[in-house]
Design a protein around this motif. Structure first.
Motif, PDB file in Angstrom:
ATOM      1  N   LEU A  71      47.740  38.876  36.954  1.00  0.00           N
ATOM      2  CA  LEU A  71      46.909  39.288  35.823  1.00  0.00           C
ATOM      3  C   LEU A  71      45.498  38.738  35.963  1.00  0.00           C
ATOM      4  N   LEU A  72      45.402  37.436  36.233  1.00  0.00           N
ATOM      5  CA  LEU A  72      44.085  36.818  36.368  1.00  0.00           C
ATOM      6  C   LEU A  72      43.310  37.447  37.519  1.00  0.00           C
ATOM      7  N   PHE A  73      43.980  37.653  38.639  1.00  0.00           N
ATOM      8  CA  PHE A  73      43.297  38.227  39.799  1.00  0.00           C
ATOM      9  C   PHE A  73      42.788  39.635  39.497  1.00  0.00           C
ATOM     10  N   GLU A  74      43.588  40.445  38.821  1.00  0.00           N
ATOM     11  CA  GLU A  74      43.153  41.805  38.513  1.00  0.00           C
ATOM     12  C   GLU A  74      41.981  41.796  37.533  1.00  0.00           C
ATOM     13  N   ILE A  75      41.998  40.890  36.574  1.00  0.00           N
ATOM     14  CA  ILE A  75      40.886  40.775  35.628  1.00  0.00           C
ATOM     15  C   ILE A  75      39.603  40.410  36.371  1.00  0.00           C
ATOM     16  N   VAL A  76      39.700  39.415  37.255  1.00  0.00           N
ATOM     17  CA  VAL A  76      38.547  38.967  38.036  1.00  0.00           C
ATOM     18  C   VAL A  76      38.093  40.055  39.001  1.00  0.00           C
ATOM     19  N   GLU A  77      39.040  40.722  39.639  1.00  0.00           N
ATOM     20  CA  GLU A  77      38.700  41.766  40.605  1.00  0.00           C
ATOM     21  C   GLU A  77      38.015  42.948  39.913  1.00  0.00           C
ATOM     22  N   ARG A  78      38.437  43.288  38.714  1.00  0.00           N
ATOM     23  CA  ARG A  78      37.770  44.372  37.986  1.00  0.00           C
ATOM     24  C   ARG A  78      36.332  43.991  37.655  1.00  0.00           C
ATOM     25  N   TYR A  79      36.123  42.727  37.321  1.00  0.00           N
ATOM     26  CA  TYR A  79      34.762  42.259  37.057  1.00  0.00           C
ATOM     27  C   TYR A  79      33.930  42.404  38.336  1.00  0.00           C
ATOM     28  N   HIS A  80      34.528  42.050  39.468  1.00  0.00           N
ATOM     29  CA  HIS A  80      33.863  42.202  40.755  1.00  0.00           C
ATOM     30  C   HIS A  80      33.506  43.655  41.028  1.00  0.00           C
ATOM     31  N   GLU A  81      34.402  44.545  40.727  1.00  0.00           N
ATOM     32  CA  GLU A  81      34.156  45.971  40.956  1.00  0.00           C
ATOM     33  C   GLU A  81      32.954  46.455  40.154  1.00  0.00           C
ATOM     34  N   ALA A 113      26.380  38.698  30.082  1.00  0.00           N
ATOM     35  CA  ALA A 113      26.365  38.465  28.638  1.00  0.00           C
ATOM     36  C   ALA A 113      27.160  39.514  27.870  1.00  0.00           C
ATOM     37  N   THR A 114      27.172  40.739  28.351  1.00  0.00           N
ATOM     38  CA  THR A 114      27.865  41.816  27.655  1.00  0.00           C
ATOM     39  C   THR A 114      29.381  41.710  27.806  1.00  0.00           C
ATOM     40  N   ASN A 115      29.834  41.159  28.932  1.00  0.00           N
ATOM     41  CA  ASN A 115      31.264  41.045  29.221  1.00  0.00           C
ATOM     42  C   ASN A 115      31.698  39.582  29.164  1.00  0.00           C
ATOM     43  N   LEU A 116      31.538  38.981  27.988  1.00  0.00           N
ATOM     44  CA  LEU A 116      31.728  37.536  27.862  1.00  0.00           C
ATOM     45  C   LEU A 116      33.124  37.055  28.254  1.00  0.00           C
ATOM     46  N   THR A 117      34.156  37.768  27.833  1.00  0.00           N
ATOM     47  CA  THR A 117      35.513  37.315  28.139  1.00  0.00           C
ATOM     48  C   THR A 117      35.758  37.324  29.635  1.00  0.00           C
ATOM     49  N   ARG A 118      35.479  38.444  30.269  1.00  0.00           N
ATOM     50  CA  ARG A 118      35.752  38.549  31.703  1.00  0.00           C
ATOM     51  C   ARG A 118      34.810  37.699  32.540  1.00  0.00           C
ATOM     52  N   SER A 119      33.544  37.610  32.146  1.00  0.00           N
ATOM     53  CA  SER A 119      32.612  36.790  32.929  1.00  0.00           C
ATOM     54  C   SER A 119      32.977  35.317  32.819  1.00  0.00           C
ATOM     55  N   SER A 120      33.436  34.892  31.642  1.00  0.00           N
ATOM     56  CA  SER A 120      33.870  33.499  31.476  1.00  0.00           C
ATOM     57  C   SER A 120      35.048  33.189  32.399  1.00  0.00           C
ATOM     58  N   LEU A 121      36.029  34.086  32.451  1.00  0.00           N
ATOM     59  CA  LEU A 121      37.183  33.883  33.338  1.00  0.00           C
ATOM     60  C   LEU A 121      36.748  33.918  34.797  1.00  0.00           C
ATOM     61  N   PHE A 122      35.827  34.795  35.111  1.00  0.00           N
ATOM     62  CA  PHE A 122      35.341  34.928  36.476  1.00  0.00           C
ATOM     63  C   PHE A 122      34.706  33.625  36.966  1.00  0.00           C
ATOM     64  N   ALA A 136      38.324  35.795  48.654  1.00  0.00           N
ATOM     65  CA  ALA A 136      37.767  37.118  48.369  1.00  0.00           C
ATOM     66  C   ALA A 136      36.618  37.011  47.368  1.00  0.00           C
ATOM     67  N   ILE A 137      36.769  36.128  46.389  1.00  0.00           N
ATOM     68  CA  ILE A 137      35.724  35.933  45.381  1.00  0.00           C
ATOM     69  C   ILE A 137      34.512  35.239  45.998  1.00  0.00           C
ATOM     70  N   ILE A 138      34.774  34.202  46.787  1.00  0.00           N
ATOM     71  CA  ILE A 138      33.688  33.460  47.431  1.00  0.00           C
ATOM     72  C   ILE A 138      32.881  34.370  48.352  1.00  0.00           C
ATOM     73  N   ALA A 139      33.566  35.241  49.080  1.00  0.00           N
ATOM     74  CA  ALA A 139      32.882  36.149  50.006  1.00  0.00           C
ATOM     75  C   ALA A 139      31.968  37.113  49.262  1.00  0.00           C
ATOM     76  N   GLU A 140      32.421  37.624  48.122  1.00  0.00           N
ATOM     77  CA  GLU A 140      31.599  38.562  47.349  1.00  0.00           C
ATOM     78  C   GLU A 140      30.392  37.850  46.749  1.00  0.00           C
ATOM     79  N   ARG A 141      30.586  36.637  46.269  1.00  0.00           N
ATOM     80  CA  ARG A 141      29.452  35.876  45.729  1.00  0.00           C
ATOM     81  C   ARG A 141      28.431  35.599  46.823  1.00  0.00           C
ATOM     82  N   ALA A 142      28.921  35.288  48.022  1.00  0.00           N
ATOM     83  CA  ALA A 142      28.024  34.984  49.136  1.00  0.00           C
ATOM     84  C   ALA A 142      27.140  36.190  49.468  1.00  0.00           C
ATOM     85  N   ARG A 143      27.692  37.403  49.352  1.00  0.00           N
ATOM     86  CA  ARG A 143      26.902  38.607  49.608  1.00  0.00           C
ATOM     87  C   ARG A 143      25.715  38.695  48.655  1.00  0.00           C
TER      88      ARG A 143
END
Length: 211
Positions: A71-81, A113-122, A136-143
């Motif tokens: 669940l957490l990964f999908e929430i974070v991954e959707r934010y990434h998308e 700021a608009t996606n406070l819940t998901r950005s906070s979890l991210f 996977a998260i670290i690699a996307e941030r590095a980009r």
């Protein structure tokens, strides 16, 4: 002679309805999980808590998920998308480095700021994921960081950004500012998410640009 599509069989129609209901219910599970992780913290929230909040019988939530981490990964991954959609567009544009930087700061601040819940979890709960998923998260941030670093360096070579600034420090400062919005932004505050994005942009560029 006009051809007519064969009518759907009752079994197929029932199957489609079942899939739609399951998909809608799973969205509810994700939304509820995101809210509860945000309010209580990921570690303090159990799958049983989420199921109970949704009125599911004990154990029924596993019809929709395999594990809490999924669940957490999908929430974070959707934010990434979501971030990829505007990041790739900015990256591929023909705008100048400073204009790309301006758009990224404005857009990313407003999105955070608009996606406070998901950005906070991210930004706060990603370390609860497995090492492989963290990568996977670290690699996307590095980009994102590498792109901003390159834009600043390009602008320095073009003479539009001060040559005395350290590009790496400037990059860290930009993301530190942009990513902080989830901590203090309030939707009912005096400034909208978009207005804050514009103001952040002016503050950053005001310090970077040559005079």
């Amino acid at each position: 002679m006009t051809e007519h599509a064969e009518p759907a069989t009752p079994g197929a129609t029932t199957s489609n309805r079942t899939r739609k209901r399951r998909s809608a219910r799973r969205e509810q599970v994700l939304e509820t999980a995101a809210r509860m992780f945000f309010e209580k913290g990921y570690a303090a929230t159990t799958t049983e808590d989420i199921g109970a909040e949704l009125g599911l019988l004990k154990g029924s939530i596993y019809y929709y998920i395999s594990a809490k981490e999924d669940l957490l990964f999908e929430i974070v991954e959707r934010y990434h998308e979501d971030t990829r959609s505007y990041f790739e567009r900015i990256l591929a544009s023909d705008e100048s480095p400073l204009d790309k930087l301006r758009e990224l700061i404005t857009t990313e601040t407003a999105h955070t700021a608009t996606n406070l819940t998901r950005s906070s979890l991210f930004y706060t709960e990603w370390r609860s994921l497995s090492a492989e998923r963290q990568q996977a998260i670290i690699a996307e941030r590095a980009r994102h960081e590498h792109a901003v670093l390159d834009w600043i360096r390009e602008a320095q070579r073009a003479g539009t950004v001060r040559s005395d600034l350290d590009p790496k420090i400037a990059t860290y400062a930009i993301f530190g500012m942009v990513n902080s919005a989830y901590r203090w932004f309030r939707p009912d505050g005096p400034r909208s998410a978009e207005e804050i994005g514009v103001e952040f942009c002016e503050l950053v560029l005001g310090g970077l640009e040559t005079r």
